[in-house]
Structure formats: C-alpha cells, structure tokens
Design a protein around this motif. Structure first.
Motif, mmCIF file in Angstrom:
data_model
loop_
_atom_site.group_PDB
_atom_site.id
_atom_site.type_symbol
_atom_site.label_atom_id
_atom_site.label_comp_id
_atom_site.label_asym_id
_atom_site.label_seq_id
_atom_site.Cartn_x
_atom_site.Cartn_y
_atom_site.Cartn_z
ATOM 1 N N ARG A 32 -1.876 -2.694 -3.909
ATOM 2 C CA ARG A 32 -1.674 -2.984 -5.223
ATOM 3 C C ARG A 32 -0.962 -4.312 -5.223
ATOM 4 O O ARG A 32 0.076 -4.412 -4.122
ATOM 5 N N TRP A 33 -0.714 -4.762 -6.262
ATOM 6 C CA TRP A 33 0.338 -5.992 -6.274
ATOM 7 C C TRP A 33 1.527 -5.777 -6.797
ATOM 8 O O TRP A 33 1.515 -5.155 -7.756
ATOM 9 N N HIS A 34 2.724 -5.653 -6.126
ATOM 10 C CA HIS A 34 4.053 -5.207 -6.765
ATOM 11 C C HIS A 34 4.989 -6.122 -7.129
ATOM 12 O O HIS A 34 5.133 -7.197 -6.364
ATOM 13 N N ASP B 267 0.881 -1.246 -0.156
ATOM 14 C CA ASP B 267 0.093 -0.030 0.003
ATOM 15 C C ASP B 267 1.018 1.278 -0.186
ATOM 16 O O ASP B 267 1.761 1.592 1.112
#
Length: 272
Positions: free
Chosen positions: A206-208, A200
């Motif tokens: 989100r997917w990093h 975050d």
C-alpha cells in the motif's frame, strides 16, 4: 588487487582503539571508506575491525536509509532526477514496497550494506530511515521503529540515546550525523512536511502517507563545530587510515544540539 600500502584489518582495529572505541560500546558509525583509503579486504575488513574493537559485548549500528522509496514529487531531491507530474500516480501504485530483509540502502556508502547483509544483523522497519545493527543490543535498537517517525522518539536513535551509545564519524563530517536529527524533534516550532512511501504491512502493498519533521542539515556543520569547543563534552579526534575521524557520546551531543538548534532556528517560519 590489494595495494602494498593497504591497511591491514588488525591495524585498523588498533587505530580504532587508540581513538577511544571500547569493548562493549554501542557504536553508531557513519563512514566514507574512500576517505579511509585502501584496506586489505575492503568493506568486509572494515566491519571486521569495528567488531573486533567492540568485542563480543559491543553492538555495531549503521544507517541504512532508503530515501528512494519516496513520493515521486520529491524525486528531484531523493533520487536526483525529476519525473513529470503525469507519471506520479502510476509510480505511487507500482514502486516496490520496502522489505527490511532485501531492500538495499541508498546513498550511505558500502559499509552499511556490508553490515546489513551479515548473518545475525537486524534492521529496523522504517521504509525510508532504517538502521541495521549487529550485536547483543541489536534487537532493542531496531524494534518498534514507527512508520510515522523517521528519526525521533520512536526510532532507533532514541534507543541509542537510552543505551548511552557513541557516534563514530569515520572520514565524514557532521553534515551526516543522524544523531542531530533526533534533536530536531525537540526544537519548539520545528517545521514538518508530508511524506509518502510504499510499504507492506503484512496485508499487502500500500501507499503510506504521513507527516513528520522537515529535516534540515544545513547548519549541522556549524553545530558540530560549536559542540567541539565545549571542553566538558569532549570529542576525540584522530586519523583512522587516512581519514580524519571523530568519536563522541550520543546523548550529550543530542542534548546540546537541541538547545543550539532551538536558539539558532528561532524565528524560522515552520513549513506548512
């Protein structure tokens, strides 16, 4: 219930000083409290003893990793259980984002959690390889931990190197010595691999995805044994409670490790 022969915190602090822990040190600690044996007050008392030995000018640092925040394709390694490939998209979409203030450490024992949750402790922001610190150098150590760098030049390990920190292996061996991972970044041709985790960044979860070093601890015990043979780079050894323990300076150990790993890993095929 405290056992009659449990170590008192003041006794533990005295043993730490006898090993060589000094007031004002910046100290990265890896520990097994089970190896230390019974201590009156448990993990809290161990942290108190470390802070007592370091004094008001010293800084206590622990590794607060969260490898469970990882791509589900790797859960057989990071969580000890595999999940079907059909579940991976859903898990990537729902895995809770790393929160430095709330996400507990995973797989590093109880002392890191004791330090992480203390008033005044600061924690670096890497979603998988964070560090927590207590003391005057904590802000410098934990700031600027890049999302794409687990344990390299943009991590607390490099800041610890700059600060002439020391490493205490309290009842554990070189296989868990995170300082040696900093040396892996300096090995020519060291392999890399892809990572994924939930973050975050202030604008929402989100997917990093990112690429970083493919770490390998398999030769760390041999590396540590070789390092201990160098008379000019002394490693203090002694008993803390029941635990065989080691104390040494981080920077020269990393420098030696980079050369040793470069020689011993020559010819390995990098990970694609």
């Amino acid at each position: 219930m405290t056992t009659p022969d449990a170590l008192r915190p003041e006794e533990l602090a005295s043993q730490l000083r006898a090993l060589g822990v000094r007031r004002g040190d910046t100290l990265l600690v890896h520990t097994s409290l089970r190896a230390v044996g019974p201590v009156q007050g448990g993990a809290r008392a161990v942290a108190d003893a470390l802070l007592d030995a370091l004094g008001a000018d010293g800084t206590l640092v622990v590794y607060t990793q969260t490898p469970d925040n990882s791509d589900p394709s790797r859960w057989a390694v990071t969580r000890g259980r595999a999940v079907p490939a059909a579940e991976w998209p859903r898990l990537r979409a729902t895995l809770p984002a790393f929160d430095p203030a709330r996400t507990p450490s995973y797989g590093v024992g109880v002392l890191p959690e004791e330090v992480r949750t203390r008033p005044g402790a600061l924690r670096s922001g890497h979603p998988q390889s964070s560090f927590a610190a207590l003391g005057p150098a904590a802000a410098r150590i934990t700031a600027g931990h890049a999302l794409n760098c687990h344990l390299g030049e943009e991590s607390p390990l490099a800041r610890l190197e700059e600060l002439a920190a020391r490493v205490l292996l309290l009842g554990v061996g070189y296989s868990v010595c995170t300082a040696f991972h900093l040396a892996e970044y300096r090995v020519p041709g060291q392999g890399g691999r892809d990572y994924g985790c939930a973050v975050d960044d202030g604008s929402g979860r989100r997917w990093h995805r990112y690429r970083d070093v493919d770490f390998d601890t398999s030769d760390f015990p041999a590396l540590g044994e070789a390092y201990e043979l160098l008379a000019e780079r002394p490693v203090a050894r002694g008993r803390i409670g029941a635990a065989d323990s080691r104390l040494f300076d981080l920077a020269p150990a990393v420098a030696y490790a980079a050369k040793w790993l470069t020689g011993h890993r020559a010819g390995r095929r990098p990970t694609e």
